[in-house]
Design a protein around this motif. Structure first.
Motif, PDB file in Angstrom:
ATOM      1  N   SER A 109      66.258  56.603  61.912  1.00  0.00           N
ATOM      2  CA  SER A 109      65.525  57.847  61.702  1.00  0.00           C
ATOM      3  C   SER A 109      65.493  58.230  60.225  1.00  0.00           C
ATOM      4  O   SER A 109      64.445  58.612  59.688  1.00  0.00           O
ATOM      5  CB  SER A 109      66.168  58.971  62.523  1.00  0.00           C
ATOM      6  N   TRP A 110      66.631  58.114  59.555  1.00  0.00           N
ATOM      7  CA  TRP A 110      66.703  58.434  58.121  1.00  0.00           C
ATOM      8  C   TRP A 110      65.772  57.540  57.310  1.00  0.00           C
ATOM      9  O   TRP A 110      65.018  58.025  56.459  1.00  0.00           O
ATOM     10  CB  TRP A 110      68.152  58.263  57.648  1.00  0.00           C
ATOM     11  N   HIS A 111      65.796  56.252  57.588  1.00  0.00           N
ATOM     12  CA  HIS A 111      64.968  55.302  56.850  1.00  0.00           C
ATOM     13  C   HIS A 111      63.489  55.581  57.096  1.00  0.00           C
ATOM     14  O   HIS A 111      62.669  55.553  56.161  1.00  0.00           O
ATOM     15  CB  HIS A 111      65.318  53.865  57.268  1.00  0.00           C
TER      16      HIS A 111
ATOM     17  N   HIS B  95      69.027  60.843  48.107  1.00  0.00           N
ATOM     18  CA  HIS B  95      68.414  60.301  49.320  1.00  0.00           C
ATOM     19  C   HIS B  95      69.360  60.007  50.483  1.00  0.00           C
ATOM     20  O   HIS B  95      68.905  59.902  51.624  1.00  0.00           O
ATOM     21  CB  HIS B  95      67.661  59.011  48.972  1.00  0.00           C
TER      22      HIS B  95
ATOM     23  N   GLN C 245      62.057  58.408  57.857  1.00  0.00           N
ATOM     24  CA  GLN C 245      61.653  59.628  57.165  1.00  0.00           C
ATOM     25  C   GLN C 245      61.500  59.396  55.667  1.00  0.00           C
ATOM     26  O   GLN C 245      60.577  59.922  55.039  1.00  0.00           O
ATOM     27  CB  GLN C 245      62.684  60.730  57.424  1.00  0.00           C
TER      28      GLN C 245
ATOM     29  N   THR D  42      71.643  63.472  54.247  1.00  0.00           N
ATOM     30  CA  THR D  42      71.657  63.151  55.676  1.00  0.00           C
ATOM     31  C   THR D  42      73.049  62.777  56.171  1.00  0.00           C
ATOM     32  O   THR D  42      73.508  63.256  57.213  1.00  0.00           O
ATOM     33  CB  THR D  42      70.686  61.989  55.983  1.00  0.00           C
TER      34      THR D  42
ATOM     35  N   ALA E  55      70.568  56.892  63.991  1.00  0.00           N
ATOM     36  CA  ALA E  55      70.546  57.828  62.865  1.00  0.00           C
ATOM     37  C   ALA E  55      70.053  57.140  61.602  1.00  0.00           C
ATOM     38  O   ALA E  55      69.266  57.716  60.831  1.00  0.00           O
ATOM     39  CB  ALA E  55      71.941  58.412  62.648  1.00  0.00           C
TER      40      ALA E  55
END
Length: 384
Positions: free
Chosen positions: A118-120, A98, A122, A102, A115
């Motif tokens: 956005s990662w969290h 996970h 998604q 990224t 960033a």
């Protein structure tokens, strides 16, 4: 003090060179196209060095993947112990699945607040809210250490509440369901089910019990260690066997617990038939005498759970919830619950002290009875 030098390139362009000494005395340079940017950088750099907050701009040029691997290898618990093998395995899995897809090939200094957000987002959007919370906590912890190591100025993990797991209330079995579950599962696992409900042990704690830990005369069980199983890859990585004993989850996990009377004959029968021989013999083993594995246990658990009428999400760990809910309803204090849980923090114990509907009715009836007696006594005195 930082100095700014105006320079002209061979092409006629104007640049502004900021020259300063870092805390170690090394001279550093940085070039800007605009005088305003050069002045801002110079003043900010001077202020950071005065506050002791200056960070080497080249320090963060470390790939997250490399730093995370070193972090897991060097990480210790609050008690100064190395991470348990299962924890290492969990962290490596979370990173691989996970986080590193990224951020793995990104420099620490290039990981931004945007960033991370956005990662969290998604990860949550893909239907993994629990995994998102766990992985966010891991990412935050790694980057917090990077701040301590003066590799980055501040931690980009700033999302409020992102590390909190919002799991629903876990199911609790009734007394009949506990016994039905024990009746339905293979006989060599019957006492294992009852130990979960009557003693509240974790799966790994119960699986790690040896004969010397069970004292039926004094009705006690001692938790001295837990059974640890890791994948072959993790075992090779750590240079260990795939199965072995490890310390409990915390210092509070070392404990000797009184066991309820109904469990004594069940354990006595089990020890006489199924347990491995000798004081160090495992109390609970598989059909062929090997230590219990979750995989093999699950094959036996599922049909027994269905036959006992327990919900699909009911896990072995929920027998521990069942035990602690019963203990809380009996009036056990937070400290007493912590001791039985093997927890050093009261947070987990407090979860079991919520008022169930049944207990709330009992409390209401007790309060009503107390107030009614006082009222009746007063009226009786007036009548006399």
């Amino acid at each position: 003090m930082a100095s700014i030098v105006k320079r002209q390139t061979s092409k006629g362009d104007t640049h502004y060179l900021v020259r300063y000494r870092d805390p170690s005395g090394k001279v550093r340079n940085k070039t800007f196209r605009r005088a305003e940017d050069a002045r801002r950088f110079a003043s900010t750099t001077e202020a950071d060095m005065v506050r002791g907050a200056w960070v080497d701009p080249n320090a963060g040029r470390v790939l997250f993947r490399d730093y995370a691997a070193r972090w897991v290898a060097e990480r210790t618990t609050s008690r100064g112990r190395k991470l348990a093998p299962r924890t290492v395995e969990l962290y490596r899995s979370q990173l691989a699945k996970h986080i590193e897809p990224t951020f793995g090939d990104v420099d620490l200094s290039k990981i931004t607040v945007a960033a991370v957000r956005s990662w969290h987002s998604q990860l949550v959007g893909r239907g993994h809210p629990t995994a998102a919370a766990k992985c966010y906590r891991l990412l935050r912890a790694i980057l917090a250490t990077a701040v301590e190591d003066d590799l980055i100025l501040k931690n980009p993990c700033t999302i409020k509440g992102a590390g909190v797991e919002r799991s629903g209330e876990r199911p609790v079995a009734t007394a009949d369901q506990v016994w039905d579950l024990a009746d339905e599962i293979d006989d060599h696992l019957r006492a294992f089910i009852l130990v979960g409900a009557f003693a509240g042990l974790r799966f790994s704690e119960a699986a790690g019990l040896q004969r010397r830990h069970v004292d039926l005369l004094h009705r006690t069980i001692t938790v001295e260690h837990q059974l640890e199983r890791v994948s072959k890859a993790t075992a090779e990585h750590l240079g260990m066997d795939t199965v072995g004993f490890g310390p409990p989850k915390s210092d509070a996990g070392y404990r000797t617990l009184a066991i309820p009377a109904p469990l004594v004959p069940e354990l006595e029968r089990h020890l006489g038939i199924y347990a491995a021989p000798g004081p160090d013999g495992l109390v609970f083993v598989g059909p062929l005498g090997a230590p219990l594995s979750r995989g093999n246990f699950t094959h036996q658990w599922k049909p027994a759970r269905i036959a006992a009428g327990l919900p699909a999400g009911f896990r072995y760990h929920d027998l521990r919830h069942t035990h602690m809910t019963a203990a809380a309803e009996s009036g056990a204090s937070t400290k007493e619950l912590m001791r039985r849980l093997g927890q050093s923090s009261p947070a987990a114990a407090l979860r079991y002290q919520h008022a169930t509907d049944r207990r709330d009715v009992e409390i209401a009836d007790a309060v009503g009875a107390t107030l009614r007696r006082r009222s009746d006594d007063r009226r009786a005195g007036q009548g006399a």
